[in-house]
Design a protein around this motif. Sequence first.
Motif, PDB file in Angstrom:
ATOM      1  N   SER A  20     -30.212  22.167  41.277  1.00  0.00           N
ATOM      2  CA  SER A  20     -29.246  22.157  39.626  1.00  0.00           C
ATOM      3  C   SER A  20     -29.696  24.145  39.245  1.00  0.00           C
ATOM      4  CB  SER A  20     -29.433  21.618  38.354  1.00  0.00           C
ATOM      5  OG  SER A  20     -30.614  21.857  38.186  1.00  0.00           O
ATOM      6  N   ILE A  21     -28.793  24.517  39.005  1.00  0.00           N
ATOM      7  CA  ILE A  21     -28.643  26.173  38.348  1.00  0.00           C
ATOM      8  C   ILE A  21     -28.920  25.340  36.736  1.00  0.00           C
ATOM      9  CG2 ILE A  21     -26.525  28.140  37.672  1.00  0.00           C
ATOM     10  CD1 ILE A  21     -25.325  27.645  40.093  1.00  0.00           C
ATOM     11  N   GLY A  22     -29.385  27.333  36.238  1.00  0.00           N
ATOM     12  CA  GLY A  22     -30.340  26.612  34.803  1.00  0.00           C
ATOM     13  C   GLY A  22     -30.250  27.499  33.843  1.00  0.00           C
ATOM     14  N   ILE A  23     -31.852  27.500  33.327  1.00  0.00           N
ATOM     15  CA  ILE A  23     -32.236  28.654  32.944  1.00  0.00           C
ATOM     16  C   ILE A  23     -34.317  28.727  33.051  1.00  0.00           C
ATOM     17  CG2 ILE A  23     -30.579  29.727  31.289  1.00  0.00           C
ATOM     18  CD1 ILE A  23     -32.054  28.345  28.978  1.00  0.00           C
ATOM     19  N   ALA A  48     -40.230  38.219  42.171  1.00  0.00           N
ATOM     20  CA  ALA A  48     -38.844  38.571  41.206  1.00  0.00           C
ATOM     21  C   ALA A  48     -38.496  37.271  40.942  1.00  0.00           C
ATOM     22  CB  ALA A  48     -37.373  39.967  42.507  1.00  0.00           C
ATOM     23  N   VAL A  49     -38.105  35.953  41.606  1.00  0.00           N
ATOM     24  CA  VAL A  49     -37.472  35.262  40.819  1.00  0.00           C
ATOM     25  C   VAL A  49     -38.055  34.355  40.062  1.00  0.00           C
ATOM     26  CG1 VAL A  49     -36.441  32.452  41.631  1.00  0.00           C
ATOM     27  CG2 VAL A  49     -36.343  34.705  43.284  1.00  0.00           C
ATOM     28  N   ASN A  50     -39.421  34.400  40.310  1.00  0.00           N
ATOM     29  CA  ASN A  50     -40.678  33.872  39.289  1.00  0.00           C
ATOM     30  C   ASN A  50     -40.401  34.724  37.910  1.00  0.00           C
ATOM     31  OD1 ASN A  50     -41.049  31.994  41.739  1.00  0.00           O
ATOM     32  ND2 ASN A  50     -41.965  31.315  39.954  1.00  0.00           N
ATOM     33  N   GLU A  51     -40.397  36.262  37.991  1.00  0.00           N
ATOM     34  CA  GLU A  51     -40.638  36.855  37.334  1.00  0.00           C
ATOM     35  C   GLU A  51     -39.337  37.027  36.154  1.00  0.00           C
ATOM     36  OE1 GLU A  51     -43.642  40.637  38.622  1.00  0.00           O
ATOM     37  OE2 GLU A  51     -41.217  40.902  37.946  1.00  0.00           O
ATOM     38  N   GLU A  52     -38.036  36.415  37.022  1.00  0.00           N
ATOM     39  CA  GLU A  52     -36.922  36.337  36.300  1.00  0.00           C
ATOM     40  C   GLU A  52     -36.964  34.906  35.382  1.00  0.00           C
ATOM     41  OE1 GLU A  52     -33.462  37.861  35.508  1.00  0.00           O
ATOM     42  OE2 GLU A  52     -35.281  39.485  35.659  1.00  0.00           O
ATOM     43  N   ASN A  53     -37.514  34.055  35.786  1.00  0.00           N
ATOM     44  CA  ASN A  53     -37.747  32.136  35.395  1.00  0.00           C
ATOM     45  C   ASN A  53     -38.885  32.321  34.272  1.00  0.00           C
ATOM     46  OD1 ASN A  53     -37.646  29.922  35.489  1.00  0.00           O
ATOM     47  ND2 ASN A  53     -40.319  29.735  35.799  1.00  0.00           N
ATOM     48  N   ALA A  54     -39.610  33.346  34.096  1.00  0.00           N
ATOM     49  CA  ALA A  54     -40.367  33.472  33.285  1.00  0.00           C
ATOM     50  C   ALA A  54     -40.192  34.181  32.321  1.00  0.00           C
ATOM     51  CB  ALA A  54     -41.898  34.546  34.194  1.00  0.00           C
ATOM     52  N   GLY A  55     -39.161  35.161  32.643  1.00  0.00           N
ATOM     53  CA  GLY A  55     -38.038  36.092  31.080  1.00  0.00           C
ATOM     54  C   GLY A  55     -36.861  35.044  30.462  1.00  0.00           C
ATOM     55  N   GLY A  56     -37.165  34.026  30.854  1.00  0.00           N
ATOM     56  CA  GLY A  56     -36.393  33.129  30.503  1.00  0.00           C
ATOM     57  C   GLY A  56     -34.557  33.288  31.431  1.00  0.00           C
ATOM     58  N   GLY A  57     -34.905  33.607  32.044  1.00  0.00           N
ATOM     59  CA  GLY A  57     -33.264  34.580  32.902  1.00  0.00           C
ATOM     60  C   GLY A  57     -32.315  32.753  34.226  1.00  0.00           C
ATOM     61  N   PRO A  69     -28.821  32.941  28.249  1.00  0.00           N
ATOM     62  CA  PRO A  69     -30.779  33.158  27.808  1.00  0.00           C
ATOM     63  C   PRO A  69     -30.485  32.986  27.447  1.00  0.00           C
ATOM     64  CG  PRO A  69     -29.736  33.001  30.740  1.00  0.00           C
ATOM     65  CD  PRO A  69     -28.533  33.169  29.683  1.00  0.00           C
ATOM     66  N   HIS A  70     -30.268  34.623  26.849  1.00  0.00           N
ATOM     67  CA  HIS A  70     -30.865  35.183  25.796  1.00  0.00           C
ATOM     68  C   HIS A  70     -30.630  34.498  23.978  1.00  0.00           C
ATOM     69  CE1 HIS A  70     -31.624  38.611  28.653  1.00  0.00           C
ATOM     70  NE2 HIS A  70     -30.421  38.596  28.059  1.00  0.00           N
ATOM     71  N   VAL A  71     -29.397  33.731  23.964  1.00  0.00           N
ATOM     72  CA  VAL A  71     -29.009  32.874  22.497  1.00  0.00           C
ATOM     73  C   VAL A  71     -29.734  31.820  22.754  1.00  0.00           C
ATOM     74  CG1 VAL A  71     -27.231  31.228  21.868  1.00  0.00           C
ATOM     75  CG2 VAL A  71     -26.957  33.553  22.292  1.00  0.00           C
ATOM     76  N   VAL A  72     -31.097  31.465  23.632  1.00  0.00           N
ATOM     77  CA  VAL A  72     -31.536  29.712  23.709  1.00  0.00           C
ATOM     78  C   VAL A  72     -32.711  30.472  23.977  1.00  0.00           C
ATOM     79  CG1 VAL A  72     -32.115  28.339  25.585  1.00  0.00           C
ATOM     80  CG2 VAL A  72     -29.760  28.430  25.777  1.00  0.00           C
ATOM     81  N   THR A 118     -39.429  25.241  25.227  1.00  0.00           N
ATOM     82  CA  THR A 118     -39.005  23.655  24.771  1.00  0.00           C
ATOM     83  C   THR A 118     -38.435  23.267  23.394  1.00  0.00           C
ATOM     84  OG1 THR A 118     -40.730  23.086  26.021  1.00  0.00           O
ATOM     85  CG2 THR A 118     -39.853  21.124  24.924  1.00  0.00           C
ATOM     86  N   PRO A 119     -39.268  24.135  22.395  1.00  0.00           N
ATOM     87  CA  PRO A 119     -38.358  23.577  20.665  1.00  0.00           C
ATOM     88  C   PRO A 119     -37.557  24.404  21.002  1.00  0.00           C
ATOM     89  CG  PRO A 119     -40.894  24.381  20.985  1.00  0.00           C
ATOM     90  CD  PRO A 119     -40.293  24.421  21.826  1.00  0.00           C
ATOM     91  N   SER A 120     -36.843  25.484  21.806  1.00  0.00           N
ATOM     92  CA  SER A 120     -35.470  26.543  21.868  1.00  0.00           C
ATOM     93  C   SER A 120     -34.409  24.896  22.607  1.00  0.00           C
ATOM     94  CB  SER A 120     -35.897  27.268  21.803  1.00  0.00           C
ATOM     95  OG  SER A 120     -36.098  28.734  20.908  1.00  0.00           O
ATOM     96  N   ALA A 121     -35.039  25.260  23.707  1.00  0.00           N
ATOM     97  CA  ALA A 121     -33.694  24.318  24.613  1.00  0.00           C
ATOM     98  C   ALA A 121     -33.968  23.154  23.959  1.00  0.00           C
ATOM     99  CB  ALA A 121     -34.901  24.058  25.987  1.00  0.00           C
TER     100      ALA A 121
END
Length: 474
Positions: A12-15, A290-299, A83-86, A65-68
């Motif tokens: 599933s596509i998410g953030i 690259a992917v996991n840095e995007e993930n860690a950054g909330g992308g 993602p930036h708003v979340v 998690t709180p912001s989510a």
Amino acid sequence: MTDHVSALDLFSIGIGPSSSHTVGPMRAARRSVEAVRDAGRLADVVRVQAVLYGSLAATGLGHGTPSAVLAGLAGMDPETCDPHVVSSMQESVERGGGLRLLGAHQVAFGAGDLRMAPLTRMPRHPNAMSVELFDAAGESLGRDVWFSIGGGFVVRDGDDEHAVPAAEAPFAFTDADDLLRLCDVEGVGVAELAWRNEVAVHGAEAAAAGLRSRWDAMEACVDAGLATAGVLPGWMKVPRRARQIAEMLGEQEARATAFAIGGSAVDQGRASSLLTSDLPAQWLQAYAMAVNEENAGGGRVVTAPTNGAAGIIPAVGYYAMRFHGVSREELAHDYLLTAAAIGSLYKRNASISGAEAGCQGEVGSAASMAAGALTAVLGGTPRQVENAAEIAMEHHLGLTCDPVGGFVQVPCIERNAIASGTAVAATRMALLGDGSHVVSLDAVIETMRQTGRDMKDSYKETSRAGLAVNVIEC
């Protein structure tokens, strides 16, 4: 009844940064508010209270998690949200003192309305949360207890896990042995069998479009991570490295190509070895990071099967595309369908949740899925696919989940890079054999389940053991 886990649900596509701690809680919170709205009582809500339990509380701050949860209450969806708003939701709500439920109904929301209870562990699953809505008289309009069971999947207390009934999937299977038997009977590979189930459930057009969108998102995530520099969120100030590594590899590639064309015989031999062996392996690791840095950054990422392990399947697929000539069409179809078929076995018969099984349930499952899928697109038989999947998991058994500071950064980013290499190595070993082997995939999945059950809770995404307590915060 046997359940079918769709590839479109598993991927599933998410953030970022976590499918279980970010995507799942967002979905759960939204569904609780939607239930009150559907009952015609949204306008009566004056207060909302949410409580995070167990692992959701223990590592919730580092996982966002709180912001989510707040984003979910506000009606945001992981697939379409900004993602930036979340990531700034908690700060925005605390500053504004209120929250607009489902983007339509304003209520007050204070600091005490979102509480953490890390020492309270629910019996069904360590990732638990409750959401309760009240009217002006203080009467409850609805209270839900949710479990975020990994990969962004959530289930309400009292309900069965969400899955498609087997009656809708003509070739549903319960384990790897069942999967291989169906492949033999039908005379098809794993991907074709999985495709027939997806068509039966979603229809051919929707299934094909869904798979394409997921591979496109995976590929885009690799590209974004390779192009982005900076520092990841949190006190560790972990620098993004994928872009720098990609630039270094690009320079090495250019030099090696020049030597291969115009160098001496010795230089040409070294250049050939570098271009065909060392550099592809190093690029593979860069893709995963690259992917996991995007993930860690909330992308924007794709759960594969979780966010903490999101880099492995895209990295191995990207590697197959660049260095083995596998087409995007094959990746969106055969590669993802095979990976999903294997992933469904872990979800059904063990766990893909780090809070339940440790990192073997996340990174181990992803490596197994990627190994089997790569074997399939490189021409392997169903039994070679099963063998590759087994090899990859066998050598991740016992892997703990001990994120430093609760962030999906250390050791998670490098762990994805290493596991990607393990997946490719497992494929090579499987393709050198005929699919015959001693330990079956079913046996290793059951072993993983038992190992996760026996593992101390402190090693299962609580940040209370391992590297999480041996890296000093400063």
